[in-house]
Design a protein around this motif. Structure first.
Motif, PDB file in Angstrom:
ATOM      1  N   GLY A  33     -19.432   4.302 -45.344  1.00 27.72           N
ATOM      2  CA  GLY A  33     -19.376   5.653 -44.791  1.00 27.72           C
ATOM      3  C   GLY A  33     -18.391   6.585 -45.469  1.00 27.72           C
ATOM      4  N   THR A  34     -18.315   6.556 -46.792  1.00 29.31           N
ATOM      5  CA  THR A  34     -17.408   7.435 -47.529  1.00 29.31           C
ATOM      6  C   THR A  34     -17.927   8.868 -47.532  1.00 29.31           C
ATOM      7  OG1 THR A  34     -16.823   5.571 -48.952  1.00 29.31           O
ATOM      8  CG2 THR A  34     -16.221   7.766 -49.740  1.00 29.31           C
ATOM      9  N   ASP A  35     -17.022   9.821 -47.478  1.00 34.11           N
ATOM     10  CA  ASP A  35     -17.363  11.249 -47.525  1.00 34.11           C
ATOM     11  C   ASP A  35     -18.157  11.541 -48.797  1.00 34.11           C
ATOM     12  OD1 ASP A  35     -17.488  13.993 -47.618  1.00 34.11           O
ATOM     13  OD2 ASP A  35     -15.323  14.318 -47.569  1.00 34.11           O
TER      14      ASP A  35
ATOM     15  N   LEU B  71     -23.797   8.154 -54.420  1.00 33.91           N
ATOM     16  CA  LEU B  71     -24.458   8.720 -53.249  1.00 33.91           C
ATOM     17  C   LEU B  71     -25.549   7.793 -52.730  1.00 33.91           C
ATOM     18  CD1 LEU B  71     -24.781  12.508 -54.156  1.00 33.91           C
ATOM     19  CD2 LEU B  71     -23.192  11.440 -52.549  1.00 33.91           C
ATOM     20  N   ARG B  72     -26.218   7.110 -53.639  1.00 32.60           N
ATOM     21  CA  ARG B  72     -27.283   6.208 -53.219  1.00 32.60           C
ATOM     22  C   ARG B  72     -26.722   5.104 -52.329  1.00 32.60           C
ATOM     23  NH1 ARG B  72     -32.491   6.666 -52.265  1.00 32.60           N
ATOM     24  NH2 ARG B  72     -33.545   4.660 -52.335  1.00 32.60           N
ATOM     25  N   GLY B  73     -25.583   4.546 -52.728  1.00 32.99           N
ATOM     26  CA  GLY B  73     -24.971   3.513 -51.908  1.00 32.99           C
ATOM     27  C   GLY B  73     -24.545   4.020 -50.546  1.00 32.99           C
TER      28      GLY B  73
ATOM     29  N   GLU C  19      -7.902   1.502 -59.112  1.00 31.65           N
ATOM     30  CA  GLU C  19      -7.423   2.765 -59.701  1.00 31.65           C
ATOM     31  C   GLU C  19      -7.672   3.956 -58.780  1.00 31.65           C
ATOM     32  OE1 GLU C  19      -8.392   3.570 -63.812  1.00 31.65           O
ATOM     33  OE2 GLU C  19      -8.542   1.431 -64.255  1.00 31.65           O
ATOM     34  N   GLN C  20      -8.905   4.294 -58.516  1.00 30.44           N
ATOM     35  CA  GLN C  20      -9.234   5.422 -57.664  1.00 30.44           C
ATOM     36  C   GLN C  20      -8.938   5.090 -56.203  1.00 30.44           C
ATOM     37  OE1 GLN C  20     -10.249   8.470 -58.069  1.00 30.44           O
ATOM     38  NE2 GLN C  20     -11.252   9.076 -56.160  1.00 30.44           N
ATOM     39  N   PRO C  21      -8.121   5.915 -55.515  1.00 27.18           N
ATOM     40  CA  PRO C  21      -7.866   5.616 -54.097  1.00 27.18           C
ATOM     41  C   PRO C  21      -9.080   5.968 -53.227  1.00 27.18           C
ATOM     42  CG  PRO C  21      -6.739   7.644 -54.738  1.00 27.18           C
ATOM     43  CD  PRO C  21      -7.333   7.071 -55.995  1.00 27.18           C
ATOM     44  N   TRP C  22      -9.482   5.027 -52.395  1.00 27.20           N
ATOM     45  CA  TRP C  22     -10.573   5.244 -51.444  1.00 27.20           C
ATOM     46  C   TRP C  22     -10.015   5.049 -50.047  1.00 27.20           C
ATOM     47  CZ3 TRP C  22     -14.924   7.007 -53.743  1.00 27.20           C
ATOM     48  CH2 TRP C  22     -15.131   6.698 -55.092  1.00 27.20           C
TER      49      TRP C  22
ATOM     50  N   LEU D 120     -17.369  11.121 -53.046  1.00 23.84           N
ATOM     51  CA  LEU D 120     -18.225  10.395 -53.982  1.00 23.84           C
ATOM     52  C   LEU D 120     -18.648  11.301 -55.132  1.00 23.84           C
ATOM     53  CD1 LEU D 120     -20.527   8.504 -51.430  1.00 23.84           C
ATOM     54  CD2 LEU D 120     -18.565   7.580 -52.678  1.00 23.84           C
ATOM     55  N   THR D 121     -18.980  12.528 -54.805  1.00 27.84           N
ATOM     56  CA  THR D 121     -19.408  13.473 -55.841  1.00 27.84           C
ATOM     57  C   THR D 121     -18.278  13.772 -56.811  1.00 27.84           C
ATOM     58  OG1 THR D 121     -21.036  14.467 -54.359  1.00 27.84           O
ATOM     59  CG2 THR D 121     -20.347  15.783 -56.256  1.00 27.84           C
ATOM     60  N   ARG D 122     -17.082  13.995 -56.300  1.00 28.72           N
ATOM     61  CA  ARG D 122     -15.941  14.284 -57.190  1.00 28.72           C
ATOM     62  C   ARG D 122     -15.641  13.088 -58.097  1.00 28.72           C
ATOM     63  NH1 ARG D 122     -13.811  16.652 -52.433  1.00 28.72           N
ATOM     64  NH2 ARG D 122     -12.474  14.825 -52.057  1.00 28.72           N
TER      65      ARG D 122
END
Length: 445
Positions: free
Chosen positions: A34-36, A340-342, A368-371, A40-42
């Motif tokens: 359920g990520t924003d 986005l597909r995921g 690396e990328q904070p989620w 995901l786009t950024r």
């Protein structure tokens, strides 16, 4: 000589599934991440964490080369086309339970043969219907008067590499037809035996050549010996797990090189837009497959890009011929589309899957990328390959998903060699000690 006959014919339409095949979940007990979608786009658009452009400034021309040859992710793409065809949109509003797969979930070369000489006669030679029809000089598929490919799966005409592999398989089938005729096989049996022979050798290549390179021979042998822990469908009851289709088996996007040499000494060209398909292939733009696959007696091929979570620029800005008209510029990025597909299909986070499998999850520094709530499964699998597989192969989460699904699909197919004759061995000529994909390429020359 060839694969033996069996009651479930690979060519009779009556044996194919009625209606669309289904998707399902490999880990149904895990909650969607359920990520924003904006996050995901950024991450996936130009300048985001998935864009390799800035990273290229810090490495040499071949600084992110992997160990395996550059053609293997494209072979993986053909496998994906053989077992999946989902044309639903990538945006919100898609009910995962309503998704339908237009392909049979089998490694049966449906993308090549379609409905055979009777159901798809335009694919075959009118004067010799046991053989595929090729383009005028044998280096392309036949095309209609507007240049549209006459092909079992139009996605295999999307770029030069998929098309070259498709043509190589057509030529391998035709070579097997000649081989069977030379062995005295009755003409009434030649097409069916050629199709079964090519299909079983293709399945063998997936099990014994492709998968060991991608996930490691030890894991392949373990799943072959013990079966799947998380995916083990009964015969005739296969489905495609969303964790596989929308995450793990999209690993190959991270292996696409920044540029490719089509012939020895030729210039480097990006995949898109330079090598986009959907039209006749002129003689000066043909791909020598020995440039992307290691073939005995030829110099080593170009290597695939190391898997590191970053995609080449040609995938961050896909051409309109591939994406169609989009209403959001970010949708031209394959990374955005994968992320986005995921989210659309409700995939769990990578850390949750790792915990379920009993393997140590990646650290925050490795991701690396904070989620905020966990790492999207597709991105997690790429970063896991970087840190747990040296950038050359999938790690324990991605490898387990891919190995269990592909081996499970072959096992559950009542017409596969693993189902009918698990001790079967390839019978086509091999240049080395074991049969591999390079031998099919040699057969089609």
């Amino acid at each position: 000589m060839a694969a033996r006959d069996h009651c479930l014919s690979l060519v009779r339409a009556v044996d194919r599934p009625t209606g669309a095949a289904r998707y399902g979940r490999m880990f149904p007990g895990l909650h969607p991440l359920g990520t924003d979608p904006q996050l995901l786009t950024r991450a996936g658009e130009s300048g985001g964490v998935c864009d390799a452009a800035a990273f290229l400034d810090r490495i040499g021309p071949d600084g992110d080369d992997a160990a395996e040859a550059a053609g293997w992710p494209f072979f993986g793409q053909l496998i994906a086309h053989d077992i999946t065809a989902d044309r639903s949109p990538i945006g919100a509003g898609v009910d995962p339970e309503a998704l339908r797969n237009a392909r049979a979930p089998k490694l049966n070369l449906e993308m090549l043969y379609s409905d055979g000489p009777i159901g798809s006669p335009f694919l075959f030679d009118l004067h010799d219907p046991a053989k595929f029809l090729l383009g005028p000089d044998g280096g392309d598929v036949p095309r209609n008067q507007q240049g549209v490919a006459l092909i079992g799966d139009p996605r295999n005409d999307s770029h030069l590499f998929a098309l070259a592999l498709h043509v190589a398989l057509l030529r391998a089938h035709n070579g097997i037809v000649g081989w069977l005729r030379g062995a005295g096989v009755p003409e009434t049996d030649v097409f069916d035996k050629a199709r079964i022979t090519l299909t079983w050798h293709y399945q063998w290549i997936v099990v014994h050549d492709f998968l060991p390179r991608l996930v490691g021979a030890e894991l392949v042998e373990q799943v072959l010996a013990e079966g799947g822990r998380w995916f083990a469908p009964q015969a005739g009851q296969s489905y495609i797990p969303l964790e596989f289709a929308d995450a793990a088996f999209r690993y190959g996007h991270g292996q696409i090189r920044h540029t490719y040499r089509l012939v020895a000494g030729g210039p480097g060209r990006p995949l898109f837009p330079d090598l986009v398909g959907f039209g006749p292939v002129p003689g000066d733009r043909r791909l020598d497959l020995t440039q992307v696959f290691d073939v005995p007696g030829r110099p080593p091929a170009q290597r695939a890009k190391r898997i590191d979570g970053r995609l080449a620029a040609s995938l961050i800005g896909l051409p309109e011929q591939v994406t169609g008209v989009v209403d959001t510029a970010a949708y031209r990025s394959l990374a955005v589309r994968d992320l986005l597909r995921g989210g659309t299909t409700g995939l769990p986070g990578g850390e949750a899957v790792a915990e379920l499998l009993g393997v140590a999850p990646l650290t925050a520094d490795e991701v690396e990328q904070p989620w905020p709530d966990g790492t999207p499964l597709w991105f997690y699998i790429l970063k896991e390959a970087e840190h747990r597989g040296g950038g050359d192969r999938l790690g324990p989460v991605g490898g387990r998903i891919v190995a269990e699904v592909l081996l499970g699909l072959v096992r559950a197919d009542p017409a596969s060699y693993l189902s009918l004759e698990p001790d079967w061995q390839p019978v086509l000529p091999a240049a080395g000690s074991g049969f591999g994909f390079a031998d099919l390429l040699i057969l089609g020359t």
